[in-house]
Each structure stands twice: as structure tokens, then as C-alpha cells.
Design a protein around this motif. Structure first.
Motif, PDB file in Angstrom:
ATOM      1  N   UNK A  10      -3.161 -12.654   4.610  1.00  0.00           N
ATOM      2  CA  UNK A  10      -2.366 -11.465   4.897  1.00  0.00           C
ATOM      3  C   UNK A  10      -1.512 -11.081   3.691  1.00  0.00           C
ATOM      4  N   UNK A  11      -0.908 -12.048   3.033  1.00  0.00           N
ATOM      5  CA  UNK A  11      -0.022 -11.781   1.894  1.00  0.00           C
ATOM      6  C   UNK A  11      -0.800 -11.123   0.758  1.00  0.00           C
ATOM      7  N   UNK A  12      -2.007 -11.620   0.489  1.00  0.00           N
ATOM      8  CA  UNK A  12      -2.827 -11.025  -0.576  1.00  0.00           C
ATOM      9  C   UNK A  12      -3.218  -9.602  -0.200  1.00  0.00           C
ATOM     10  N   UNK A  13      -3.568  -9.380   1.065  1.00  0.00           N
ATOM     11  CA  UNK A  13      -3.904  -8.020   1.501  1.00  0.00           C
ATOM     12  C   UNK A  13      -2.701  -7.094   1.342  1.00  0.00           C
ATOM     13  N   UNK A  14      -1.534  -7.615   1.640  1.00  0.00           N
ATOM     14  CA  UNK A  14      -0.304  -6.852   1.492  1.00  0.00           C
ATOM     15  C   UNK A  14      -0.057  -6.510   0.013  1.00  0.00           C
ATOM     16  N   UNK A  15      -0.216  -7.483  -0.851  1.00  0.00           N
ATOM     17  CA  UNK A  15      -0.043  -7.257  -2.288  1.00  0.00           C
ATOM     18  C   UNK A  15      -1.034  -6.206  -2.771  1.00  0.00           C
ATOM     19  N   UNK A  16      -2.291  -6.332  -2.366  1.00  0.00           N
ATOM     20  CA  UNK A  16      -3.321  -5.359  -2.770  1.00  0.00           C
ATOM     21  C   UNK A  16      -2.931  -3.955  -2.315  1.00  0.00           C
ATOM     22  N   UNK A  17      -2.494  -3.841  -1.076  1.00  0.00           N
ATOM     23  CA  UNK A  17      -2.112  -2.528  -0.563  1.00  0.00           C
ATOM     24  C   UNK A  17      -0.971  -1.916  -1.347  1.00  0.00           C
ATOM     25  N   UNK A  18       0.020  -2.733  -1.689  1.00  0.00           N
ATOM     26  CA  UNK A  18       1.162  -2.238  -2.455  1.00  0.00           C
ATOM     27  C   UNK A  18       0.753  -1.854  -3.871  1.00  0.00           C
ATOM     28  N   UNK A  19      -0.110  -2.659  -4.486  1.00  0.00           N
ATOM     29  CA  UNK A  19      -0.609  -2.312  -5.815  1.00  0.00           C
ATOM     30  C   UNK A  19      -1.440  -1.035  -5.761  1.00  0.00           C
ATOM     31  N   UNK A  20      -2.287  -0.926  -4.746  1.00  0.00           N
ATOM     32  CA  UNK A  20      -3.123   0.266  -4.594  1.00  0.00           C
ATOM     33  C   UNK A  20      -2.291   1.522  -4.365  1.00  0.00           C
ATOM     34  N   UNK A  21      -1.117   1.359  -3.756  1.00  0.00           N
ATOM     35  CA  UNK A  21      -0.251   2.514  -3.523  1.00  0.00           C
ATOM     36  C   UNK A  21       0.497   2.924  -4.786  1.00  0.00           C
ATOM     37  N   UNK A  22       0.363   2.124  -5.840  1.00  0.00           N
ATOM     38  CA  UNK A  22       0.948   2.491  -7.111  1.00  0.00           C
ATOM     39  C   UNK A  22       2.203   1.745  -7.490  1.00  0.00           C
ATOM     40  N   UNK A  23       2.651   0.815  -6.654  1.00  0.00           N
ATOM     41  CA  UNK A  23       3.855   0.063  -6.994  1.00  0.00           C
ATOM     42  C   UNK A  23       3.547  -0.954  -8.099  1.00  0.00           C
ATOM     43  N   UNK A  24       4.529  -1.229  -8.920  1.00  0.00           N
ATOM     44  CA  UNK A  24       4.371  -2.218  -9.983  1.00  0.00           C
ATOM     45  C   UNK A  24       4.607  -3.625  -9.422  1.00  0.00           C
ATOM     46  N   UNK A  25       4.140  -4.622 -10.154  1.00  0.00           N
ATOM     47  CA  UNK A  25       4.363  -5.993  -9.703  1.00  0.00           C
ATOM     48  C   UNK A  25       5.854  -6.322  -9.695  1.00  0.00           C
ATOM     49  N   UNK A  26       6.626  -5.710 -10.575  1.00  0.00           N
ATOM     50  CA  UNK A  26       8.068  -5.948 -10.590  1.00  0.00           C
ATOM     51  C   UNK A  26       8.719  -5.497  -9.274  1.00  0.00           C
ATOM     52  N   UNK A  27       8.355  -4.318  -8.809  1.00  0.00           N
ATOM     53  CA  UNK A  27       8.912  -3.824  -7.543  1.00  0.00           C
ATOM     54  C   UNK A  27       8.394  -4.656  -6.380  1.00  0.00           C
ATOM     55  N   UNK A  28       7.107  -4.968  -6.404  1.00  0.00           N
ATOM     56  CA  UNK A  28       6.525  -5.764  -5.320  1.00  0.00           C
ATOM     57  C   UNK A  28       7.223  -7.114  -5.231  1.00  0.00           C
ATOM     58  N   UNK A  29       7.482  -7.739  -6.366  1.00  0.00           N
ATOM     59  CA  UNK A  29       8.174  -9.040  -6.379  1.00  0.00           C
ATOM     60  C   UNK A  29       9.546  -8.931  -5.717  1.00  0.00           C
ATOM     61  N   UNK A  30      10.222  -7.821  -5.918  1.00  0.00           N
ATOM     62  CA  UNK A  30      11.558  -7.650  -5.356  1.00  0.00           C
ATOM     63  C   UNK A  30      11.545  -7.419  -3.847  1.00  0.00           C
ATOM     64  N   UNK A  31      10.523  -6.702  -3.353  1.00  0.00           N
ATOM     65  CA  UNK A  31      10.532  -6.344  -1.928  1.00  0.00           C
ATOM     66  C   UNK A  31       9.644  -7.230  -1.066  1.00  0.00           C
ATOM     67  N   UNK A  32       8.709  -7.947  -1.674  1.00  0.00           N
ATOM     68  CA  UNK A  32       7.745  -8.751  -0.912  1.00  0.00           C
ATOM     69  C   UNK A  32       8.400  -9.746   0.050  1.00  0.00           C
ATOM     70  N   UNK A  33       9.458 -10.434  -0.348  1.00  0.00           N
ATOM     71  CA  UNK A  33      10.056 -11.386   0.596  1.00  0.00           C
ATOM     72  C   UNK A  33      10.605 -10.727   1.864  1.00  0.00           C
ATOM     73  N   UNK A  34      10.813  -9.420   1.830  1.00  0.00           N
ATOM     74  CA  UNK A  34      11.412  -8.723   2.962  1.00  0.00           C
ATOM     75  C   UNK A  34      10.395  -7.968   3.806  1.00  0.00           C
ATOM     76  N   UNK A  35       9.117  -8.080   3.484  1.00  0.00           N
ATOM     77  CA  UNK A  35       8.079  -7.391   4.237  1.00  0.00           C
ATOM     78  C   UNK A  35       7.554  -8.313   5.324  1.00  0.00           C
ATOM     79  N   UNK A  36       7.554  -7.796   6.535  1.00  0.00           N
ATOM     80  CA  UNK A  36       7.103  -8.629   7.642  1.00  0.00           C
ATOM     81  C   UNK A  36       5.998  -7.984   8.456  1.00  0.00           C
ATOM     82  N   UNK A  37       5.846  -6.686   8.392  1.00  0.00           N
ATOM     83  CA  UNK A  37       4.860  -5.991   9.210  1.00  0.00           C
ATOM     84  C   UNK A  37       3.700  -5.500   8.339  1.00  0.00           C
TER      85      UNK A  37
END
Length: 128
Positions: free
Chosen positions: A44-71
Motif C-alpha cells: 500500500x505504501x509503495x502504491x501511495x508513493x507512486x500515486x503521489x509521484x504521478x500527481x507531480x509531487x516531489x520526493x521532498x514533499x512526499x517525505x514531509x507528508x507521507x507519515x501523515x497519510x492514512x487513507x
């Protein structure tokens, strides 16, 4: 599961999974032999990362918000996550995405105008 299994379950190459780890997005355990060991939630976490990257977010932003994503498919940034710096990064990303949308819309309109000019008798509209 090992990295190869996670790769098969997610469709993400093992090389990219190692990159996610380097970027502090994925945190596998290590077996005694040094091999990466992932639990089932990593799929699930990898799918979430892929989705966020595909939406155009950078890894820096994803790193900051990933711990707070639950859904799945939702970004719920908790107030304690939204520092002024993170808010500025997110506003910048939103602006960048809007610029891409505007550019894509202009390109679409130009293509449709070209098609209308060269095929004026087409009865089916080609709108998006």
C-alpha cells in the motif's frame, strides 16, 4: 517479503524501491543477512508513493507528508505536519501543477483548432 516480491506486487522495479528507501520514503527492516524485509503494508505504501509521484509531487514533499497519510487516494495533512515551510512547498507545487494544466489546455485547444481547420466537415466534435 523480499524486494523482488514487493516489486512483483506493486509493479515498481526493485531499483526504484531502493531509490524510495534512499529518499527516506520507504523503511524496510533488515534481515540478519542484510536483505531488505517488507511487511504487507509496504504494498500500500509503495502504491501511495507512486500515486503521489504521478500527481507531480516531489520526493521532498512526499517525505514531509507521507507519515501523515492514512487513507488511500487522499491527502489529509494534519496541522502538526503543515509547517510554514511545508505550506509554501505545497503552494509552489499547486502553482506548478496549475501551470502544467494551463499549458496542456492550450495545447489541446491548438490541436482541436488545427483539426477543425483541416477537417471542417467532421460531424463528431473532438472535445476533451
Amino acid at each position: 517479503m523480499k524486494i523482488g516480491e514487493l516489486s512483483r506486487h506493486t509493479g515498481v522495479p526493485a531499483r526504484m524501491l531502493r531509490y524510495y528507501e534512499e529518499q527516506d520514503l520507504l523503511h524496510p527492516e533488515r534481515a540478519e543477512n542484510g536483505y531488505r524485509a517488507y511487511d504487507t503494508s509496504a504494498v500500500y505504501r509503495v502504491q501511495q508513493i507512486r500515486g503521489l509521484l504521478d500527481s507531480g509531487l516531489t520526493t521532498e514533499i512526499i517525505r514531509r507528508i507521507l507519515p501523515f497519510l492514512t487513507e488511500p487516494d487522499e491527502i489529509h495533512v494534519h496541522p502538526e505536519c503543515l509547517t510554514e515551510q511545508t505550506a509554501a512547498l505545497l503552494r509552489g507545487e499547486a502553482d506548478r501543477i496549475q501551470q502544467r494544466i494551463d499549458c496542456l489546455a492550450r495545447n489541446r485547444d491548438a490541436i482541436l483548432a488545427y483539426l477543425a481547420a483541416v477537417q471542417p466537415d467532421t460531424s463528431r466534435p473532438l472535445t476533451g
